[in-house]
Write a protein that holds these residues in place. Sequence first.
Motif, PDB file in Angstrom:
ATOM      1  N   ALA A  82      -6.528  28.937 -14.688  1.00 58.94           N
ATOM      2  CA  ALA A  82      -5.810  27.758 -14.204  1.00 58.94           C
ATOM      3  C   ALA A  82      -6.032  27.526 -12.715  1.00 58.94           C
ATOM      4  O   ALA A  82      -6.364  26.408 -12.280  1.00 58.94           O
ATOM      5  CB  ALA A  82      -4.315  27.890 -14.503  1.00 58.94           C
ATOM      6  N   ASP A 101      -2.177  19.729 -15.301  1.00 56.88           N
ATOM      7  CA  ASP A 101      -2.417  21.134 -15.617  1.00 56.88           C
ATOM      8  C   ASP A 101      -1.741  21.470 -16.940  1.00 56.88           C
ATOM      9  O   ASP A 101      -0.529  21.637 -17.008  1.00 56.88           O
ATOM     10  CB  ASP A 101      -1.870  22.014 -14.486  1.00 56.88           C
ATOM     11  N   LYS A 110       1.072  27.828 -11.086  1.00 57.47           N
ATOM     12  CA  LYS A 110       1.098  26.369 -11.039  1.00 57.47           C
ATOM     13  C   LYS A 110       1.294  25.880  -9.599  1.00 57.47           C
ATOM     14  O   LYS A 110       0.668  24.902  -9.168  1.00 57.47           O
ATOM     15  CB  LYS A 110       2.223  25.830 -11.935  1.00 57.47           C
ATOM     16  N   GLN A 111       2.111  26.555  -8.857  1.00 54.83           N
ATOM     17  CA  GLN A 111       2.344  26.159  -7.468  1.00 54.83           C
ATOM     18  C   GLN A 111       1.098  26.370  -6.612  1.00 54.83           C
ATOM     19  O   GLN A 111       0.771  25.544  -5.760  1.00 54.83           O
ATOM     20  CB  GLN A 111       3.538  26.941  -6.900  1.00 54.83           C
ATOM     21  N   TYR A 124      -1.286  16.353  -8.304  1.00 59.87           N
ATOM     22  CA  TYR A 124      -1.083  17.410  -9.294  1.00 59.87           C
ATOM     23  C   TYR A 124       0.241  17.225 -10.031  1.00 59.87           C
ATOM     24  O   TYR A 124       1.283  16.990  -9.408  1.00 59.87           O
ATOM     25  CB  TYR A 124      -1.089  18.767  -8.598  1.00 59.87           C
ATOM     26  N   GLU A 126       2.267  19.379 -13.269  1.00 59.84           N
ATOM     27  CA  GLU A 126       2.198  20.465 -14.240  1.00 59.84           C
ATOM     28  C   GLU A 126       2.657  19.960 -15.607  1.00 59.84           C
ATOM     29  O   GLU A 126       3.551  19.113 -15.711  1.00 59.84           O
ATOM     30  CB  GLU A 126       3.048  21.656 -13.812  1.00 59.84           C
ATOM     31  N   LEU A 170       8.073  21.690  -8.881  1.00 64.47           N
ATOM     32  CA  LEU A 170       7.024  22.456  -9.541  1.00 64.47           C
ATOM     33  C   LEU A 170       7.532  23.817 -10.003  1.00 64.47           C
ATOM     34  O   LEU A 170       8.274  24.488  -9.281  1.00 64.47           O
ATOM     35  CB  LEU A 170       5.839  22.655  -8.598  1.00 64.47           C
ATOM     36  N   SER A 174       7.010  25.029 -16.341  1.00 71.32           N
ATOM     37  CA  SER A 174       6.312  26.255 -16.718  1.00 71.32           C
ATOM     38  C   SER A 174       7.288  27.374 -17.031  1.00 71.32           C
ATOM     39  O   SER A 174       7.040  28.184 -17.935  1.00 71.32           O
ATOM     40  CB  SER A 174       5.372  26.689 -15.595  1.00 71.32           C
TER      41      SER A 174
END
Length: 318
Positions: A82, A101, A110-111, A124, A126, A170, A174
């Motif tokens: 990723a 993503d 993710k961050q 971006y 997520e 963010l 997730s």
Amino acid sequence: MMVDPRRWQIGLVGYGEVGRILAEDLRQQDIRVAAYDIKLGGEQGAALTQHAVKFGVTLAASHTELTAKSDFIISAVTASQAVPVARACAAAINQGTWFLDFNSASPGAKQRAAALIDGAAGRYVEGAVMTSVPPYRIKVPLLLGGPGAKELEPLLNAIGFAAKVASDKLGVSSAVKMCRSIMIKGLEAMVIESFTTARAYGVEDAVLVSLAETFPAINWEKQGAYFFQRVIEHGRRRAEEVREVAETVREVGLTPWSAQGTAERQAWVADLADEGLFGPKGTKEFARSADWRTEADRIWRKSNAEAEHHVQLRTMPR
């Protein structure tokens, strides 16, 4: 930047099972789709190329080529890739290009990916895929997160997605996905371990009766067959995801005992699949047994043979 998402040039990074499903559903709407996958240069390249030709998907030669020509990018790779994919795409992303993503990575990953894309003037967002993709296809429940999530949501839904904003922060989407996976992937691993052991002792029927008494809403025969099939077929990818789950647990200061064990069991089944225990990969028969007992029988016999071999080695005169 085009406002009408149906006129986007969509770039898929990752042309595996998920990428191909998304490509098929997007192409049915005559949306332009391009894809890049590192496996294009390997033994799977011919099959991927054949699929792309069939559905009218343009194949790119690199992350850079794909990114530079895309209005909207979806990253759907293995969890460990990723952040590297975000880094590769950031090198060529156009200002204002959306980057979704799709990967099962930890909030921290993710961050880090977001910092790379946003730092290169991309946008971006997520995405947390909340269940298996094949049954739902493009309409798989998808949680969005990040400052741009609210703006992207209607654009995604206009082209067939079933996206919902979870948070403008963010990592929240997730975290939901990862905490769910502790349970779902863990249950897969536990069913395989429990059912295989029960098969070895000849007590599987008694175990199934007991489980049905405790959880009467679950058809354990059917659920067991499904779990065995999915782990045999996708254990490698699942193991990587659960390692990200373990990292998610570590990020809040806990020791991921359950997640670590799940990752090991999933990877172990993937190893057996690579050895050909469940039949040749790429054939219709591979991982398609309707009876989990067949696969459990193979697993325990293989394990028993290995155990006997180790005992013989330990007892050999030196």
